[in-house]
Scaffold this motif. Structure first.
Motif, PDB file in Angstrom:
ATOM      1  N   ASN A 213      -7.797   9.938  73.098  1.00 10.93           N
ATOM      2  CA  ASN A 213      -6.594   9.340  73.683  1.00 10.93           C
ATOM      3  C   ASN A 213      -6.180  10.019  74.980  1.00 10.93           C
ATOM      4  N   ALA A 214      -6.496  11.297  75.126  1.00  6.89           N
ATOM      5  CA  ALA A 214      -6.219  11.971  76.395  1.00  6.89           C
ATOM      6  C   ALA A 214      -7.071  11.383  77.515  1.00  6.89           C
ATOM      7  N   LEU A 215      -8.324  11.059  77.207  1.00  8.92           N
ATOM      8  CA  LEU A 215      -9.215  10.485  78.219  1.00  8.92           C
ATOM      9  C   LEU A 215      -8.837   9.039  78.536  1.00  8.92           C
ATOM     10  N   ILE A 216      -8.486   8.268  77.506  1.00 12.66           N
ATOM     11  CA  ILE A 216      -8.140   6.863  77.721  1.00 12.66           C
ATOM     12  C   ILE A 216      -6.877   6.716  78.574  1.00 12.66           C
ATOM     13  N   SER A 217      -5.990   7.710  78.508  1.00 13.86           N
ATOM     14  CA  SER A 217      -4.716   7.633  79.241  1.00 13.86           C
ATOM     15  C   SER A 217      -4.745   8.372  80.566  1.00 13.86           C
ATOM     16  N   MET A 218      -5.909   8.816  81.013  1.00 18.22           N
ATOM     17  CA  MET A 218      -6.008   9.626  82.225  1.00 18.22           C
ATOM     18  C   MET A 218      -5.513   8.891  83.471  1.00 18.22           C
ATOM     19  N   ASN A 219      -5.640   7.571  83.488  1.00 15.68           N
ATOM     20  CA  ASN A 219      -5.235   6.836  84.697  1.00 15.68           C
ATOM     21  C   ASN A 219      -3.740   6.929  84.976  1.00 15.68           C
ATOM     22  N   LEU A 220      -2.936   7.227  83.933  1.00 18.32           N
ATOM     23  CA  LEU A 220      -1.486   7.308  84.127  1.00 18.32           C
ATOM     24  C   LEU A 220      -1.088   8.493  84.989  1.00 18.32           C
ATOM     25  N   ILE A 221      -1.914   9.539  84.987  1.00 19.70           N
ATOM     26  CA  ILE A 221      -1.574  10.721  85.774  1.00 19.70           C
ATOM     27  C   ILE A 221      -1.466  10.376  87.256  1.00 19.70           C
ATOM     28  N   HIS A 222      -2.310   9.461  87.732  1.00 22.72           N
ATOM     29  CA  HIS A 222      -2.291   9.067  89.135  1.00 22.72           C
ATOM     30  C   HIS A 222      -1.392   7.863  89.392  1.00 22.72           C
ATOM     31  N   ALA A 223      -1.040   7.125  88.341  1.00 22.31           N
ATOM     32  CA  ALA A 223      -0.306   5.869  88.531  1.00 22.31           C
ATOM     33  C   ALA A 223       1.191   5.992  88.317  1.00 22.31           C
TER      34      ALA A 223
ATOM     35  N   GLN B 183      -7.626  -2.406  90.661  1.00 23.11           N
ATOM     36  CA  GLN B 183      -7.712  -3.368  89.567  1.00 23.11           C
ATOM     37  C   GLN B 183      -8.904  -3.088  88.658  1.00 23.11           C
ATOM     38  N   GLU B 184     -10.011  -2.653  89.233  1.00 20.32           N
ATOM     39  CA  GLU B 184     -11.188  -2.343  88.407  1.00 20.32           C
ATOM     40  C   GLU B 184     -10.892  -1.186  87.460  1.00 20.32           C
ATOM     41  N   VAL B 185     -10.257  -0.140  87.983  1.00 22.91           N
ATOM     42  CA  VAL B 185      -9.892   1.012  87.151  1.00 22.91           C
ATOM     43  C   VAL B 185      -8.902   0.587  86.071  1.00 22.91           C
ATOM     44  N   LYS B 186      -7.933  -0.239  86.459  1.00 20.75           N
ATOM     45  CA  LYS B 186      -6.928  -0.713  85.511  1.00 20.75           C
ATOM     46  C   LYS B 186      -7.573  -1.464  84.348  1.00 20.75           C
ATOM     47  N   TRP B 187      -8.507  -2.361  84.654  1.00 14.88           N
ATOM     48  CA  TRP B 187      -9.130  -3.158  83.595  1.00 14.88           C
ATOM     49  C   TRP B 187     -10.092  -2.331  82.746  1.00 14.88           C
ATOM     50  N   ILE B 188     -10.695  -1.314  83.308  1.00 18.60           N
ATOM     51  CA  ILE B 188     -11.572  -0.430  82.516  1.00 18.60           C
ATOM     52  C   ILE B 188     -10.760   0.291  81.449  1.00 18.60           C
ATOM     53  N   PHE B 189      -9.639   0.885  81.855  1.00 16.91           N
ATOM     54  CA  PHE B 189      -8.811   1.613  80.896  1.00 16.91           C
ATOM     55  C   PHE B 189      -8.134   0.672  79.910  1.00 16.91           C
TER      56      PHE B 189
END
Length: 312
Positions: free
Chosen positions: A138-148, A173-179
């Motif tokens: 779950n830490a890896l799946i939520s990593m995008n929030l650190i930058h967003a 958008q690509e990063v968003k849909w991956i996560f």
């Protein structure tokens, strides 16, 4: 009084009640787990679930609590990243831990001659490996929030509602849909396991109910084993989880598609995010009589200690 402040006070009340409930459940099962030579795996999972619920409640309720006292500049950019990131990780942990709880309980009540009994954890410490995996996943799946995520500044607050303490910046958008795909896949896998284990428990509890009905009709005394009573509590927890999870999803979908500016639905969806974290300890307290059991155990310890001192 402004309706906004009434909502925040209710939100704080729910946060406090849920946090206290999860703390009482956690402390009770800690005493039970350390005092039990068998060290039941289910108790350890419930402790972790209560800890996860506390994180969810605090990450949602802390900004609103601070806002009630007039500190509008809290949290800052780093605080926003930490609060939102921990809240997202805790939400995933809640799903994973609830699924593990259901599967382990289904294995425990299965007959020893069945193939599922071979999957029974031999030690509660084996459960810690699952917790480590859940935290990493779950830490890896939520990593995008650190930058967003960032805090709301003056310009953003003019565009956003003042209830929003943190702002989601536009991301690739690509990063968003991956996560997003990873999150959906995680939820589908763990809820699938939860559904299968819950179905097995329903089948097993139904057979047990028929057996008890037969014994009662035969005027034979029968006492439900503690494993089956625990399975009934776990099943109620899963019903609570499914209700709040899918109701929250339905409200989120409706808000994103049709009623983006509907404040009533937005507030309802906001309360639903805390539903499972708040009501799950209350289910355990009501079903298992945890507070009565805990106070009785502590009273017995004090009584024995007092009698020992009197003898000396």
């Amino acid at each position: 009084m402004d309706l906004k402040y009434i909502k925040e006070i209710i939100f704080i009340f729910i946060t406090v009640v849920g946090t206290l409930g999860n703390m009482s459940v956690s402390v009770n099962y800690m005493f039970s787990w350390w005092g039990n030579p068998e060290k039941k795996s289910v108790h350890l999972i419930l402790i972790h679930l209560a800890f996860t619920n506390i994180i969810i409640l605090l990450t949602k309720g802390l900004p609103k609590t601070v806002a009630v006292f007039g500190l509008r500049n809290f949290p800052d950019a780093i605080g926003c990243k930490i609060i939102v990131y921990l809240g997202r990780v805790a939400r995933g942990l809640s799903i994973c831990t609830s699924s593990l709880l259901t599967v382990v309980q289904a294995i425990i009540i299965s007959p020893r001659a069945s193939r599922w009994s071979r999957l029974r954890p031999r030690s509660a410490w084996h459960i810690l490996l699952f917790f480590l995996y859940f935290w990493i996943l779950n830490a890896l799946i939520s990593m995008n929030l650190i930058h967003a995520i960032t805090s709301t500044d003056l310009n953003i607050s003019q565009l956003k509602n003042s209830n929003n303490y943190c702002y989601f910046m536009l991301e690739n958008q690509e990063v968003k849909w991956i996560f997003l795909t990873l999150m959906v896949l995680r939820d589908a896998v763990f809820q699938g396991a939860m559904g299968g284990a819950s179905g097995y428990m329903v089948f097993f509890l139904h057979k047990h109910h028929q057996h008890v009905f037969y014994l009662q009709s035969s005027k034979l005394l029968y006492r439900t084993p503690p494993e089956l009573r625990a399975a009934q509590s776990v099943f109620l927890l899963m019903l609570c989880f499914v209700f709040f999870y899918w109701t929250d999803c339905a409200f989120s979908l409706i808000l994103s598609l049709f009623s983006r500016d509907n404040r009533l639905m937005a507030n309802t969806q906001e309360f639903l995010t805390l539903g499972y974290a708040t009501f799950s300890p209350l289910v355990l307290i009501h079903k298992d009589g945890l507070l009565v059991e805990c106070w009785h155990a502590q009273w017995e310890k004090l009584r024995k200690c007092h009698s020992h001192l009197n003898v000396q």
